[in-house]
Design a protein around this motif. Structure first.
Motif, PDB file in Angstrom:
ATOM      1  N   VAL A 174       0.840  -1.209   0.000  1.00  0.00           N
ATOM      2  CA  VAL A 174       0.000   0.000   0.000  1.00  0.00           C
ATOM      3  C   VAL A 174       0.874   1.258   0.000  1.00  0.00           C
ATOM      4  O   VAL A 174       0.540   2.263  -0.614  1.00  0.00           O
ATOM      5  N   ALA A 175       2.011   1.183   0.676  1.00  0.00           N
ATOM      6  CA  ALA A 175       2.900   2.359   0.773  1.00  0.00           C
ATOM      7  C   ALA A 175       3.762   2.534  -0.480  1.00  0.00           C
ATOM      8  O   ALA A 175       4.630   3.395  -0.505  1.00  0.00           O
ATOM      9  N   LYS A 176       3.531   1.702  -1.478  1.00  0.00           N
ATOM     10  CA  LYS A 176       4.226   1.798  -2.763  1.00  0.00           C
ATOM     11  C   LYS A 176       5.746   1.600  -2.644  1.00  0.00           C
ATOM     12  O   LYS A 176       6.547   2.333  -3.236  1.00  0.00           O
ATOM     13  N   VAL A 177       6.106   0.603  -1.851  1.00  0.00           N
ATOM     14  CA  VAL A 177       7.514   0.201  -1.771  1.00  0.00           C
ATOM     15  C   VAL A 177       7.874  -0.497  -3.085  1.00  0.00           C
ATOM     16  O   VAL A 177       7.073  -1.271  -3.614  1.00  0.00           O
ATOM     17  N   ASP A 178       9.060  -0.209  -3.634  1.00  0.00           N
ATOM     18  CA  ASP A 178       9.470  -0.886  -4.879  1.00  0.00           C
ATOM     19  C   ASP A 178      10.049  -2.264  -4.598  1.00  0.00           C
ATOM     20  O   ASP A 178       9.728  -3.237  -5.270  1.00  0.00           O
ATOM     21  N   ILE A 179      10.974  -2.295  -3.604  1.00  0.00           N
ATOM     22  CA  ILE A 179      11.622  -3.576  -3.288  1.00  0.00           C
ATOM     23  C   ILE A 179      11.521  -3.806  -1.779  1.00  0.00           C
ATOM     24  O   ILE A 179      11.914  -2.944  -0.978  1.00  0.00           O
ATOM     25  N   LEU A 180      10.987  -4.962  -1.416  1.00  0.00           N
ATOM     26  CA  LEU A 180      10.956  -5.360  -0.006  1.00  0.00           C
ATOM     27  C   LEU A 180      11.968  -6.486   0.172  1.00  0.00           C
ATOM     28  O   LEU A 180      11.837  -7.552  -0.424  1.00  0.00           O
ATOM     29  N   PHE A 181      12.977  -6.229   0.983  1.00  0.00           N
ATOM     30  CA  PHE A 181      14.073  -7.197   1.188  1.00  0.00           C
ATOM     31  C   PHE A 181      13.824  -7.917   2.507  1.00  0.00           C
ATOM     32  O   PHE A 181      13.774  -7.282   3.567  1.00  0.00           O
ATOM     33  N   MET A 182      13.639  -9.244   2.437  1.00  0.00           N
ATOM     34  CA  MET A 182      13.351 -10.046   3.636  1.00  0.00           C
ATOM     35  C   MET A 182      14.322 -11.230   3.696  1.00  0.00           C
ATOM     36  O   MET A 182      13.943 -12.362   3.394  1.00  0.00           O
ATOM     37  N   PRO A 183      15.571 -10.958   4.066  1.00  0.00           N
ATOM     38  CA  PRO A 183      16.562 -12.031   4.044  1.00  0.00           C
ATOM     39  C   PRO A 183      16.453 -12.965   5.253  1.00  0.00           C
ATOM     40  O   PRO A 183      15.822 -12.615   6.251  1.00  0.00           O
ATOM     41  N   THR A 184      17.092 -14.128   5.144  1.00  0.00           N
ATOM     42  CA  THR A 184      17.211 -15.019   6.306  1.00  0.00           C
ATOM     43  C   THR A 184      18.539 -14.693   7.004  1.00  0.00           C
ATOM     44  O   THR A 184      19.392 -13.979   6.450  1.00  0.00           O
ATOM     45  N   VAL A 185      18.699 -15.255   8.189  1.00  0.00           N
ATOM     46  CA  VAL A 185      19.943 -15.020   8.947  1.00  0.00           C
ATOM     47  C   VAL A 185      21.138 -15.552   8.151  1.00  0.00           C
ATOM     48  O   VAL A 185      22.187 -14.904   8.056  1.00  0.00           O
ATOM     49  N   ASP A 186      20.983 -16.726   7.543  1.00  0.00           N
ATOM     50  CA  ASP A 186      22.100 -17.321   6.778  1.00  0.00           C
ATOM     51  C   ASP A 186      22.493 -16.477   5.576  1.00  0.00           C
ATOM     52  O   ASP A 186      23.644 -16.498   5.138  1.00  0.00           O
ATOM     53  N   THR A 187      21.520 -15.769   5.024  1.00  0.00           N
ATOM     54  CA  THR A 187      21.832 -14.880   3.896  1.00  0.00           C
ATOM     55  C   THR A 187      22.685 -13.704   4.358  1.00  0.00           C
ATOM     56  O   THR A 187      23.558 -13.232   3.637  1.00  0.00           O
ATOM     57  N   MET A 188      22.433 -13.250   5.557  1.00  0.00           N
ATOM     58  CA  MET A 188      23.100 -12.025   6.041  1.00  0.00           C
ATOM     59  C   MET A 188      24.448 -12.288   6.707  1.00  0.00           C
ATOM     60  O   MET A 188      25.307 -11.413   6.742  1.00  0.00           O
ATOM     61  N   TYR A 189      24.638 -13.500   7.255  1.00  0.00           N
ATOM     62  CA  TYR A 189      25.855 -13.751   8.050  1.00  0.00           C
ATOM     63  C   TYR A 189      26.540 -15.042   7.649  1.00  0.00           C
ATOM     64  O   TYR A 189      25.888 -16.008   7.264  1.00  0.00           O
TER      65      TYR A 189
END
Ligand code: AMP
Length: 275
Positions: free
Chosen positions: A81-96
């Motif tokens: 609804v807020a017109k976000v273009d990209i929502l990034f929802m990584p897992t812990v393993d992706t980040m570390y």
């Protein structure tokens, strides 16, 4: 809006954007406070990236990492609804990965108030924010004044590491009774706790009133604030600091932040006011 979970997907999606990018990092369970950052970023940039990541390295042993509220479905709708273009929802393993290089909070500013009470919290926070800012490739990143010390440390990191991104401070959003919105407010279990939690904003408002009436003596203002805060279960600190987080004995108008941290029932609540 596209939802991406991996670094590769994020980088590909970001490269397709041309024009300015605003970025809002969050830990999810989005409320009106987050939304105010998202809307500001939306209005000031051509593109908008939001991340939702409950970052384990900023939670201390015994803190509420496992119980931290997660509302992915509702959050996705809000971002859409807020017109976000990209929502990034990584897992812990992706980040570390194991045995990472870490950056640390600065010796003074990073180890007082929140940094003293939650030793190690800011190291983990800066580590993830550095990663997220780099990944976002954004021109501007938006952070709430609600977490005043976090905001100061992120600004310092960007300055000290010559990062090419502007940090935009955003005003604190409160409910109709004055309680600063926080994902942890859901832990306030009944009306009695909700009522007692209002002592935070009430004490800050009273301090502002005293300053406006000409009282600049920190000791005197603190003692009035402590009286108002007597209804909470535990006061961790009431602090008067400059914008650089140096302790003050007298209020400097235009350069003072008054911060409070307390416990009411299960949640630890923080609030502050900039004078
Ligand atoms: P969090 O999800 O708690 O990590 O918060 C994400 C961002 O939202 C941070 O920059 C916070 O300072 C900001 N934020 C959280 N609550 C509020 C609020 N009540 N008003 C303004 N900003 C907020």
């Amino acid at each position: 809006m596209i939802i991406v979970k991996t670094i590769d997907e994020l980088q590909k999606a970001r490269k397709r954007l041309s024009g300015s990018i605003g970025f809002v990092p969050t830990m999810g369970a989005l409320h009106q406070g987050h939304l105010s950052l998202i809307q500001k970023a939306r209005s000031e940039n051509e593109h908008l990236i939001v991340s939702i990541f409950v970052n384990p390295t900023q939670f201390l042993e015994g803190e509420d990492l496992d119980a931290y509220p997660r509302k992915d479905e509702a959050d996705i709708k809000i971002c859409e609804v807020a017109k976000v273009d990209i929502l990034f929802m990584p897992t812990v393993d992706t980040m570390y990965e194991d045995d990472e290089l870490c950056i640390g909070a600065p010796a003074r500013r990073g180890y007082l108030l929140e940094g003293e009470k939650r030793a190690g919290h800011f190291d983990g926070m800066l580590q993830v924010v550095m990663k997220l800012l780099n990944l976002s490739g954004a021109n501007r990143a938006y952070f709430g004044k609600k977490d005043a010390q976090q905001l100061a440390l992120i600004s310092q990191m960007v300055k000290n590491y010559f990062m090419d991104i502007t940090i935009v401070p955003c005003e604190i959003v409160r409910d109709e009774f004055g309680l600063a919105l926080s994902s942890r407010n859901v832990y306030l279990k009944d009306n009695d706790e909700k009522e007692r939690a209002l002592a935070l904003s009430r004490s800050l408002k009273y301090a502002t009133k005293m300053v406006m009436a000409g009282e600049l003596d920190v000791h005197k203002i603190k003692s009035e604030m402590t009286n108002i805060l007597s209804v909470v279960d535990k006061v961790e600190y009431v602090a008067f600091v400059t914008r650089e987080f140096k302790a003050l004995k007298k209020v400097e108008i235009g350069n003072t932040i008054i911060l409070v941290a307390v416990w009411v029932g299960k949640p630890r609540l923080i609030d502050n006011i900039w004078i």
